[in-house]
Design an enzyme around this catalytic site. Structure first.
Site, mmCIF file in Angstrom:
data_model
loop_
_atom_site.group_PDB
_atom_site.id
_atom_site.type_symbol
_atom_site.label_atom_id
_atom_site.label_comp_id
_atom_site.label_asym_id
_atom_site.label_seq_id
_atom_site.Cartn_x
_atom_site.Cartn_y
_atom_site.Cartn_z
ATOM 1 C CE1 TYR A 110 -4.296 0.523 -0.345
ATOM 2 C CE2 TYR A 110 -4.418 -1.394 1.082
ATOM 3 C CZ TYR A 110 -5.018 -0.521 0.196
ATOM 4 O OH TYR A 110 -6.323 -0.692 -0.160
ATOM 5 C CD GLU A 157 -4.886 4.990 0.513
ATOM 6 O OE1 GLU A 157 -4.950 5.758 1.482
ATOM 7 O OE2 GLU A 157 -5.753 4.147 0.240
ATOM 8 C CG ASP A 188 -7.457 10.046 -24.431
ATOM 9 O OD1 ASP A 188 -6.420 9.365 -24.513
ATOM 10 O OD2 ASP A 188 -8.570 9.562 -24.149
ATOM 11 C CB THR A 237 -3.696 3.645 -22.170
ATOM 12 O OG1 THR A 237 -3.486 3.674 -23.580
ATOM 13 C CG2 THR A 237 -5.154 3.918 -21.859
ATOM 14 C CE LYS A 245 -6.145 2.213 -26.060
ATOM 15 N NZ LYS A 245 -6.301 2.888 -24.761
ATOM 16 N NE ARG A 250 -5.283 -4.569 -20.449
ATOM 17 C CZ ARG A 250 -5.756 -4.167 -21.631
ATOM 18 N NH1 ARG A 250 -6.652 -3.202 -21.709
ATOM 19 N NH2 ARG A 250 -5.356 -4.740 -22.757
HETATM 20 N N1 DSN Z 1 -11.159 0.694 -25.729
HETATM 21 C C1 DSN Z 1 -9.983 1.303 -26.300
HETATM 22 C C2 DSN Z 1 -9.911 1.097 -27.776
HETATM 23 O O1 DSN Z 1 -10.065 -0.023 -28.195
HETATM 24 O O2 DSN Z 1 -9.689 2.033 -28.529
HETATM 25 C C3 DSN Z 1 -9.845 2.696 -25.937
HETATM 26 O O3 DSN Z 1 -9.834 2.807 -24.567
#
Ligand code: DSN
Length: 402
Positions: free
Chosen positions: A44, A46, A189, A215, A218, A224
């Protein structure tokens, strides 16, 4: 073997045997995955490095600070928050840092390439904020002039750019200037294109945006999770407060360590080569579809869209399911001007971030277009396609060894 081990074995087989074309997926390295599964999950922590609510954080602090420093180095930002559990959480935190409930966000809608959290009626974003949309032009590119006009009319508190199914380069500088002229925050984003930005294959939004969310799993090819970048101490304070205690509790330090590993990987020359390959493979596949007579978007990134309705007389839903029988994994996707529901759609989205990690070449990218076209046009059965897919995937790298 217990059920969970069995399911894991089956999933490993699925990932190795098939062709993974979901534009938001990738195959993380062994090092990234080892850190995700490490004992760091036990702790933990925080708070933030040097300011924790629990004892015993001396090692965790070093790990999280390293992740922060590396994120800043990869993207050229002054500050980073590496705690968001996902891209949606990162967006929720960023909105909370910048806006009051009821403020107006000007964004691109889901059916034109945006994301659920960019103001979809079924997302928290439209529940807490007023949503206005700008649009694409007839060629499927952002209508920048229209955006400027709508911004003047609706005077949003925040303009949002960065999308989930937009295949062209985004002019962040131009949108940032529109935001400034209208006294709005500019948020980007960059989840989908973070890897392209890291490798210098897409304009970097960091110099032009007040806040950049992402994120890490990707094109960036990490674990993730989410990420938030900004350039001022005042903004960083607002974001950290909105993160913890605002929206999250204990950070996932195992995932944060894996994020640090992915940032280290993103700084290597091999990663630059990889992203070059992603962009080239995507283009080669889209061009082969065009040669075969299919209606596809152009591409300047890691993804493109196929209009399955116009090309093959079937919805994206049906195309996705047919291709799944042939071990090809991708997703149905709304296309600009779509008249189908999001659960059906008129198209599919194809991306090459994952396959390129497994060593996909230009020749393979073209072969992928040929197999998909032949299946959807009814020229070959899914059984024949499956055999071709297995032949291709057997020559690609094993996903457990990357
Ligand atoms: N769900 C994702 C995508 O496939 O583009 C984006 O968060």
């Amino acid at each position: 073997m217990d059920d969970l081990r069995l399911f894991l074995k089956d999933e490993t087989k699925r990932q190795n045997e098939g062709l993974e074309l979901i534009a938001s997926e990738n195959f993380a390295s062994v090092k990234v995955r080892e850190l995700c599964g490490s004992i760091l999950t036990n702790k933990y922590a925080e708070g933030f490095p040097g300011k924790r609510y629990y004892g015993g954080c001396q090692n965790i602090d070093k790990i999280e600070q390293l992740a922060i420093d590396l994120a800043c180095k990869v993207f050229g930002s002054k500050f980073a928050n590496v705690q968001p559990h996902s891209g949606s959480s990162a967006n929720m935190i960023a909105y909370a840092a910048l806006l009051n409930p009821g403020d107006t966000i000007l964004s691109l809608s889901l059916d034109e390439g945006g994301h659920l959290t960019h103001g979809s009626p079924v997302s928290f974003s439209s529940r807490y904020y007023k949503i206005q949309h700008y649009h694409l032009n007839a060629l499927g590119h952002i209508d920048y002039e229209g955006l400027a006009k709508i911004a003047q009319e609706v005077k949003p508190q925040l303009i949002l750019a960065g999308f989930s199914a937009y295949p062209y380069e985004i002019d962040f500088q131009r949108i940032g200037a529109i935001a400034k002229e209208n006294g709005a925050y500019f948020m980007v984003d960059m989840a989908h294109i973070a890897g392209l930005i890291a490798a210098g294959y897409h304009q970097n939004p960091v110099p032009f945006a007040d806040v950049v969310t992402s994120t890490t799993h990707k094109t960036l090819r990490g674990p993730r999770g989410g990420l938030i970048l900004c350039n001022t101490e005042e903004m960083n304070k607002k974001i950290n407060f909105a993160c913890f205690p605002g929206h999250q509790g204990g950070p996932l330090e195992n995932i944060i360590a894996a994020k640090a590993q992915c940032f280290l990987e993103a700084l290597t020359p091999e990663y630059k080569e990889y992203i070059k390959g992603v962009v080239e493979n995507t283009k080669a596949c889209a061009e082969r579809f065009q040669e075969l007579g299919a209606t596809v978007s152009g591409t300047q990134t890691h993804l493109f869209l196929v209009d399955t309705k116009r090309s093959y007389g079937m919805t994206g839903y049906d195309a996705q399911h047919l291709l799944e029988e042939a071990l090809i994994t991708l997703n149905k996707n709304m296309i600009p001007g779509d008249t189908e529901k999001p659960s059906k759609t008129s198209g599919i989205r194809i991306g090459f971030a994952a396959l390129t990690t497994r060593g996909c070449t230009l020749e393979t990218a073209r072969a992928v277009a040929e197999i998909i076209h032949a299946v959807l046009a009814g020229q070959i059965s899914t059984e024949v396609a499956k055999r071709r897919v297995r032949r291709i995937s057997s020559k690609l790298k094993d996903v457990t060894t990357l």
